[in-house]
Design an enzyme around this catalytic site. Structure first.
Site, PDB file in Angstrom:
ATOM      1  N   LYS A  48     -26.931  34.900  16.060  1.00  0.00           N
ATOM      2  CA  LYS A  48     -27.001  34.170  17.322  1.00  0.00           C
ATOM      3  C   LYS A  48     -25.643  34.208  18.010  1.00  0.00           C
ATOM      4  O   LYS A  48     -24.602  34.030  17.376  1.00  0.00           O
ATOM      5  CB  LYS A  48     -27.434  32.721  17.055  1.00  0.00           C
ATOM      6  N   SER A  91     -32.660  27.404  22.284  1.00  0.00           N
ATOM      7  CA  SER A  91     -31.617  28.353  22.609  1.00  0.00           C
ATOM      8  C   SER A  91     -31.607  29.593  21.709  1.00  0.00           C
ATOM      9  O   SER A  91     -30.913  30.571  21.988  1.00  0.00           O
ATOM     10  CB  SER A  91     -30.248  27.666  22.512  1.00  0.00           C
ATOM     11  N   SER A 142     -33.978  23.771  19.771  1.00  0.00           N
ATOM     12  CA  SER A 142     -33.461  25.110  20.060  1.00  0.00           C
ATOM     13  C   SER A 142     -33.879  26.160  19.057  1.00  0.00           C
ATOM     14  O   SER A 142     -33.806  27.353  19.340  1.00  0.00           O
ATOM     15  CB  SER A 142     -31.932  25.077  20.131  1.00  0.00           C
TER      16      SER A 142
END
Length: 476
Positions: free
Chosen positions: A81, A156, A180
């Protein structure tokens, strides 16, 4: 089902590499070729280091030939990520302020995953500073949903979820403050676990006492998520909240629970009337009650006391955003998206009384939840109140006719449960008539990750929803 290396479960892929039925070079090459072909349509990965990944794969194969000890992720490619620090590879946080930022250290979870034998192939897309549950930013643009490229992949951890669903990587790291990790898992028909705070220590961190934001594993199956959790979890002396029990390797032991006989289930289709839910989500979710009952569970409609969860989450989130980003906003007032500016400024405006009240209410909710989980083994609720929405929208404007005024409002089904401090597993729960994925979250008592994973595995086997992959190969 398929034998293509990019579509095998991570557990099976790792086993084939260990048995030398597939080489790490073959696996990495297959993934890089698939990334080159499909990623331009999805924008899931924003940085790719093909040469570095192939060199690491060659070293991994040489280790196997020599008979060296290998980790549980040996030879598996992974893109991290883009909010997680990666030494020598840019980490942009989805912000133009960090578009060329190359850290000189790995985040702890990155280090642990690579030490377990995973091969770094790149980074996955995120919203600006991971703020919001739709993945878009001014550096790279938006990530698109593999099941419908006109729709959001969530966020996210949207790049991670889209990459998993599309077969661009077999495992992914995610993070979750208010959904997220869970929302993109739901939107992309994959699995994600928000662990108990402290299960996966976060280092470095601006606030080592923070409990809303956690890191967790994502995969295409519950067993894959358990495998990655076994690597990510474990204590660290620098982290005062890190948990040291059970042994991390216990998470990857076979998830052998046969059925859900006598499982006590609290069924919360709208969190006790606290959140609106779109009709398509309600219909898919309602059908899952029968699944649990047929598996032997005793199901009652009930929900923990979440009154005050809104104030707790919004207050503590604003405090963290101001702590982490306030000084940067002061230096670069025009470099942030407006919704993020409002969040940071809300943190600046908090008083000591505001923060004290939030902590007191958080304590009350936790104690009430502890009593709730003495009556029930798990809580079941929709992950998201909506199906994947238009990729060009910042957030859904309404849910079942109820206006949503900010980019946080529509995420309550996820962030109300963040306040509980309990493990929450997002698993595929079926599809709408239009073919859009819907996720279910299985929430257990704090520290009960193993139990939640076992229950998720039984449900996954019974339904098979997660085996339905997007038809990207035949799409135009």
């Amino acid at each position: 089902m398929t034998d293509h290396p990019c579509l095998l479960d991570a557990t099976e892929l790792a086993a084939r590499i260990r048995r030398r039925e597939l080489s790490a070079r073959e696996v990495v090459t297959a993934h890089l070729e698939r990334i080159e072909r499909l990623n331009p349509r999805l924008n899931a990965l924003v940085t790719v280091d093909a040469d570095g990944a192939l060199a690491a794969a060659a070293r991994a194969d040489e280790q196997l030939v020599r008979g060296d000890a290998t980790g549980p992720l040996h030879g598996l490619p992974i893109a991290f990520k883009d909010t997680h620090l990666t030494r020598g590879m840019r980490t942009t946080h989805g912000s133009p302020l960090f578009a060329d930022h190359v850290p000189d250290e790995d985040e702890l979870l990155v280090s642990r995953i690579q030490s377990a034998g995973a091969i770094r192939i790149g980074k996955t897309n995120v919203p600006e500073f991971a703020a919001g549950s739709h993945t878009f930013n001014t550096v790279f643009g938006a990530t698109r949903n593999p099941y419908d490229t006109g729709r959001s992949a969530g966020g996210s951890s949207g790049g991670a979820a889209a990459a998993l669903a599309a077969g661009l990587q077999p495992l992914a790291d995610g993070s979750d403050m208010g959904g997220s990790l869970r929302n993109p898992a739901s939107f992309c028909n994959v699995v994600g676990l928000r662990p108990t705070p402290g299960r996966v220590p976060a280092l470095p961190a601006a606030n080592l006492w923070e409990t809303l934001a956690v890191a967790g594993p994502m995969g295409r199956s519950v067993a894959d998520v358990a495998l990655l959790l076994s690597v990510m979890a474990g204590p660290d002396a620098r982290s005062p909240l890190s948990l040291d029990s059970p042994e991390p390797a216990a998470f990857r032991a076979p998830l052998t629970r046969a059925d859900l006989t006598r499982l006590r289930v609290a069924w919360a289709p709208d969190l006790g009337g606290r959140v609106p839910v779109d009709r398509d989500v309600r219909d898919v979710f309602a059908a899952q009650r029968t699944v649990f009952e047929e598996l032997g569970a005793h199901v009652e409609e009930d929900c923990p006391d979440l009154d005050g969860a809104e104030e707790v989450f919004r207050t503590l989130r604003a405090q963290e955003f101001h702590l982490g980003l306030g000084p940067l906003l002061d230096q670069h007032p025009d470099a942030f998206k407006p919704s993020l500016v409002r969040n940071i400024e809300a943190g600046r405006d908090l008083t000591g009384a505001d923060i004290a009240r939030a902590h007191a209410e958080h304590t009350r909710i936790h104690l009430a939840a502890t009593a709730f989980f003495e009556r029930y083994d798990v809580l079941l609720a929709p992950v998201s109140q909506v199906t994947p929405f238009d990729v060009d929208a910042e957030y859904p404007q309404t849910i079942d006719g109820v206006p949503q005024h900010t980019y946080l409002d529509w995420m309550r089904s996820a962030y109300f449960l963040s306040v509980l401090g309990a493990p929450a597993l997002a698993v595929p729960a079926g599809f709408t008539p239009g073919g859009l994925p819907v996720g279910l979250q299985i929430v257990g008592r704090p520290r009960a990750e193993r139990a939640v994973l076992e229950i998720g595995a039984v449900y996954e086997t019974a339904t098979g929803y997660g085996r339905r992959r997007p038809d990207l190969d035949s799409a135009a």
